[in-house]
Scaffold this active site. Structure first.
Site, short mmCIF file in Angstrom:
data_model
loop_
_atom_site.label_atom_id
_atom_site.label_comp_id
_atom_site.label_asym_id
_atom_site.label_seq_id
_atom_site.Cartn_x
_atom_site.Cartn_y
_atom_site.Cartn_z
N THR A 1 0.84 -1.21 0.00
CA THR A 1 0.00 0.00 0.00
C THR A 1 0.87 1.26 0.00
O THR A 1 0.49 2.29 -0.56
CB THR A 1 -0.97 0.05 1.20
N SER B 1 -4.62 -9.34 6.14
CA SER B 1 -5.77 -9.52 7.03
C SER B 1 -5.86 -10.97 7.51
O SER B 1 -6.64 -11.29 8.40
CB SER B 1 -7.06 -9.13 6.31
N CYS C 1 -0.78 -18.11 -22.80
CA CYS C 1 -1.95 -18.35 -23.65
C CYS C 1 -2.65 -19.61 -23.17
O CYS C 1 -2.01 -20.65 -22.98
CB CYS C 1 -1.49 -18.52 -25.11
N ASN D 1 1.21 -11.35 -2.52
CA ASN D 1 1.12 -10.29 -3.52
C ASN D 1 1.52 -10.80 -4.90
O ASN D 1 2.29 -11.75 -5.05
CB ASN D 1 1.99 -9.09 -3.13
N ILE D 2 1.02 -10.08 -5.88
CA ILE D 2 1.21 -10.49 -7.28
C ILE D 2 1.94 -9.41 -8.06
O ILE D 2 2.01 -9.46 -9.27
CB ILE D 2 -0.17 -10.77 -7.93
N ASP D 3 2.49 -8.43 -7.34
CA ASP D 3 3.04 -7.24 -8.00
C ASP D 3 4.54 -7.31 -8.32
O ASP D 3 5.08 -6.42 -8.98
CB ASP D 3 2.74 -5.99 -7.18
N PRO E 1 -3.48 -0.31 -3.88
CA PRO E 1 -4.48 -0.53 -2.82
C PRO E 1 -4.57 -1.99 -2.41
O PRO E 1 -4.35 -2.89 -3.23
CB PRO E 1 -5.80 -0.06 -3.45
N ASP E 2 -4.84 -2.23 -1.12
CA ASP E 2 -5.08 -3.61 -0.69
C ASP E 2 -6.55 -3.95 -0.93
O ASP E 2 -7.28 -3.19 -1.57
CB ASP E 2 -4.63 -3.82 0.77
N PHE E 3 -6.99 -5.08 -0.42
CA PHE E 3 -8.38 -5.49 -0.65
C PHE E 3 -9.30 -4.99 0.45
O PHE E 3 -10.45 -4.66 0.19
CB PHE E 3 -8.47 -7.01 -0.72
N ARG E 4 -8.81 -4.98 1.68
CA ARG E 4 -9.77 -4.83 2.77
C ARG E 4 -9.66 -3.59 3.64
O ARG E 4 -10.46 -3.39 4.53
CB ARG E 4 -9.73 -6.09 3.66
N HIS F 1 0.36 -16.53 -4.78
CA HIS F 1 -0.76 -16.23 -5.68
C HIS F 1 -0.32 -15.83 -7.08
O HIS F 1 -1.08 -15.22 -7.82
CB HIS F 1 -1.64 -15.14 -5.06
N ILE G 1 3.86 -0.73 8.24
CA ILE G 1 4.83 -1.83 8.18
C ILE G 1 6.17 -1.34 7.63
O ILE G 1 7.23 -1.80 8.05
CB ILE G 1 4.28 -3.02 7.36
P1 NAD Z 1 -5.96 -7.59 2.68
O1 NAD Z 1 -6.33 -6.43 1.81
O2 NAD Z 1 -7.01 -8.56 3.04
O3 NAD Z 1 -5.35 -7.03 4.03
C1 NAD Z 1 -4.35 -6.06 4.04
C2 NAD Z 1 -3.99 -5.81 5.48
O4 NAD Z 1 -2.86 -4.97 5.51
C3 NAD Z 1 -5.09 -5.12 6.29
O5 NAD Z 1 -5.26 -5.83 7.49
C4 NAD Z 1 -4.52 -3.72 6.55
O6 NAD Z 1 -4.86 -3.24 7.83
C5 NAD Z 1 -3.05 -3.95 6.47
N1 NAD Z 1 -2.28 -2.82 5.96
C6 NAD Z 1 -2.55 -2.07 4.85
N2 NAD Z 1 -1.57 -1.17 4.64
C7 NAD Z 1 -0.69 -1.33 5.66
C8 NAD Z 1 0.52 -0.70 6.03
N3 NAD Z 1 1.03 0.29 5.29
N4 NAD Z 1 1.17 -1.11 7.15
C9 NAD Z 1 0.68 -2.13 7.91
N5 NAD Z 1 -0.47 -2.78 7.62
C10 NAD Z 1 -1.14 -2.38 6.50
O7 NAD Z 1 -4.71 -8.29 1.99
P2 NAD Z 1 -4.28 -9.81 1.97
O8 NAD Z 1 -4.43 -10.41 3.32
O9 NAD Z 1 -2.98 -9.84 1.28
O10 NAD Z 1 -5.37 -10.50 1.04
C11 NAD Z 1 -5.71 -9.90 -0.19
C12 NAD Z 1 -5.55 -10.79 -1.41
O11 NAD Z 1 -5.54 -9.94 -2.55
C13 NAD Z 1 -4.27 -11.53 -1.45
O12 NAD Z 1 -4.56 -12.81 -1.88
C14 NAD Z 1 -3.42 -10.83 -2.52
O13 NAD Z 1 -2.93 -11.79 -3.44
C15 NAD Z 1 -4.36 -9.97 -3.30
N6 NAD Z 1 -3.90 -8.58 -3.51
C16 NAD Z 1 -2.62 -8.34 -3.89
C17 NAD Z 1 -2.19 -7.04 -4.07
C18 NAD Z 1 -0.75 -6.81 -4.50
O14 NAD Z 1 -0.16 -7.66 -5.14
N7 NAD Z 1 -0.15 -5.68 -4.12
C19 NAD Z 1 -3.05 -5.96 -3.88
C20 NAD Z 1 -4.38 -6.25 -3.51
C21 NAD Z 1 -4.80 -7.57 -3.31
#
Ligand code: NAD
Length: 237
Positions: free
Chosen positions: A27, A186, A124, A99-101, A32-35, A116, A226
């Protein structure tokens, strides 16, 4: 002793530390994250990132995917850089990420297990030919292979199994770990979140902005950014 000092001590004493992270690690790179509030999940149903949705509505899937899941300009943030530094310094054995980035590798981390998959690898579905991210970015509508087949990212969609062998390798690293750092997740996406159950040590550290289901089991919980926490810990080593 402050929590940061304790984390730095854990890191300096560790020989087989593993970091397990999620979208919160990126982030601070503008992805952006998911939740979190404003995260992807609050705007779009999780179902879009599912196998059944991809098969039934590929155009809509790709619209969402290009707009919301691809960040080709994103740079590694402080958490990625701190983790790469920890590996170079001999304090971290591996990064296991949801993460997938691809940002951990860009930051210099060498042993990275991507549970992931990655947006940087694509293939393809008809002939298996491989394509870089650029092929998806430069296409419009559905990205097509030279054979006419549909190109899809090597990204694990909901309803799909994890790539063969990757979880098992991560599980082995976690079993052998003398320190498990978990952050930016999360811990609600399975089977990935199930990795924690394989940790046998007594140094489970949770680094997350918001509470997680594993906080009660952790030996140390640090809230906040983090990137800031890991950079500060590295600076103490
Ligand atoms: P999530 O979105 O469910 O949870 C992210 C968590 O990180 C939250 O609890 C939030 O409070 C915390 N957080 C956000 N920013 C933070 C920061 N700067 N410092 C500390 N904590 C922070 O993410 P998840 O558990 O990884 O599950 C989401 C799914 O979506 C995964 O399977 C992932 O593959 C995918 N995803 C990946 C990306 C990516 O590659 N960057 C982005 C979005 C979603």
């Amino acid at each position: 002793m402050s929590k940061l000092d304790t984390l730095a001590r854990f890191l300096s004493e560790a020989r087989r530390a593993v970091f397990f992270g999620g979208a919160g690690v990126s982030t601070e790179s503008g992805i952006p994250d998911f939740r979190s509030p404003g995260g992807l999940y609050s705007e779009a149903p999780e179902t879009i990132v599912s196998r059944s949705f991809f098969l039934a509505h590929p155009e809509e899937f790709y619209r969402f995917y290009r707009e919301r899941m691809l960040y080709p300009e994103a740079e590694p943030g402080p958490a990625h850089l701190a983790l790469a530094a920890l590996e170079r310094m001999g304090h971290l054995r591996a990064v296991v990420t949801q993460n997938i980035d691809g940002l951990h590798q860009r930051a210099g981390s060498r042993l990275v297990l991507e549970l992931h998959g990655s947006v940087h690898r694509n293939h393809c579905v008809r002939c298996g030919r491989r394509y870089p991210l650029q092929a998806v970015l430069e296409s419009e509508g559905l990205p097509r292979c030279v054979c006419g087949g549909l190109i899809r990212p090597d990204v694990v969609l909901y309803e799909e199994p994890l790539p063969a062998g990757v979880f098992e390798r991560a599980e082995a690293l976690v079993r052998e770990a003398d320190l498990l750092l978990v952050g930016g997740s999360s811990l609600t996406v399975y089977p990935a979140a199930g990795l924690l159950q394989y940790y046998r040590g007594s140094r489970l550290v949770l680094l997350n902005r918001t509470p997680t289901p594993a906080d009660g089991r952790a030996d140390l919980v640090l809230r906040g950014s983090i990137g800031a926490v890991l950079s500060a810990a590295v600076a103490r080593l």
